[in-house]
Design a protein around this motif. Sequence first.
Motif, PDB file in Angstrom:
ATOM      1  N   ASN A  23       0.682  -1.061   0.329  1.00 40.15           N
ATOM      2  CA  ASN A  23      -0.671  -0.060  -0.113  1.00 40.15           C
ATOM      3  C   ASN A  23       1.122   0.944  -0.236  1.00 40.15           C
ATOM      4  N   HIS A 129      -7.888  -3.762  -2.092  1.00 41.90           N
ATOM      5  CA  HIS A 129      -8.222  -3.219  -1.087  1.00 41.90           C
ATOM      6  C   HIS A 129      -9.229  -3.151  -0.641  1.00 41.90           C
ATOM      7  N   LEU A 132     -13.007   0.527   4.644  1.00 46.71           N
ATOM      8  CA  LEU A 132     -13.142   0.351   5.665  1.00 46.71           C
ATOM      9  C   LEU A 132     -14.508  -0.277   6.658  1.00 46.71           C
ATOM     10  N   ARG A 137     -16.515  -5.265   3.717  1.00 48.79           N
ATOM     11  CA  ARG A 137     -15.117  -5.737   3.661  1.00 48.79           C
ATOM     12  C   ARG A 137     -15.557  -7.752   2.998  1.00 48.79           C
ATOM     13  N   ASP A 161      -4.090  -5.123   1.048  1.00 49.23           N
ATOM     14  CA  ASP A 161      -4.775  -4.312   2.235  1.00 49.23           C
ATOM     15  C   ASP A 161      -6.060  -4.581   2.345  1.00 49.23           C
ATOM     16  N   ASN A 163      -7.481  -4.631   5.595  1.00 45.75           N
ATOM     17  CA  ASN A 163      -7.973  -3.046   6.772  1.00 45.75           C
ATOM     18  C   ASN A 163      -9.558  -3.991   8.058  1.00 45.75           C
ATOM     19  N   GLU A 164      -7.681  -5.738   8.124  1.00 41.68           N
ATOM     20  CA  GLU A 164      -8.804  -6.120   9.445  1.00 41.68           C
ATOM     21  C   GLU A 164      -7.608  -7.484   9.305  1.00 41.68           C
ATOM     22  N   HIS A 236       2.340   1.967   5.508  1.00 44.13           N
ATOM     23  CA  HIS A 236       1.677   0.898   5.968  1.00 44.13           C
ATOM     24  C   HIS A 236       3.517   0.124   5.081  1.00 44.13           C
TER      25      HIS A 236
END
Length: 249
Positions: A23, A129, A132, A137, A161, A163-164, A236
């Motif tokens: 990222n 990606h 959020l 997601r 990514d 995101n968790e 990142h």
Amino acid sequence: MDQLPKSRTEPDGSAVIRVLSYNIRSLRDDEEALVRVVRACAPDLVLVQEAPRFFRWRKHAARLARKCDLVVLGGGATATGPLLLCSLRVFVERAEDVLLPHTRGLHRRGLATAVVRIGGVRLGVVSAHLSLDRTERRAQAELVLDRVAALDTPYGIAAGDVNEGPEGPAFRRLAGGLQDCWSVAPWGGERTFPATAPDRRIDAVFATAGVEVLACGVPAGLAGVSGADLRSATDHLPVLAALRLPAAP
């Protein structure tokens, strides 16, 4: 740090490749540090997230690729941020940008996808990606798996990514349908965010069954990769995987 296997093509057509997921926060940080990190990793494929998406984005992507001795394979603004770069070792059969269903009020997401050949092996590639938003997601993770399958190649790689972390439902779904490469062959660092003081693993490389995972992790300590560059390149840390793709029988 143990030595990371180098890219090579074996006599039977099998390929050992390096795949980097990164990222890059729209190149808003230290671009020269970013370039040094990417070049030191010597990747065959780079699955980028948060590539430049606005004014002259193609020029920015091409400049980054050129500085890293790579070429642009696909993606960018037309995939809402995911971008694919590759070395000249990679033969590109096709590339396609895929927009995911949009939830009103949330950022539009997409996938940069391609089918490539390396050595004697065909490989599907997806850079993602994820949202959020937890619900969106999880749905997007399912769509990533669908896209990997739809590429209809002997092997597939998805990275990006998430995101968790691994405990989240989207990450668990990806790791349930594919190999979580760090879990299979951990190497280097684990946590990827934030770059200055990483406390979570939200970036990952995943691979289909049949791909032999040789090593995977944050390349901290790899020759040519400095801690200062990792901290200043973007917010990142990258994930680098060495994978072996057996030749078709």
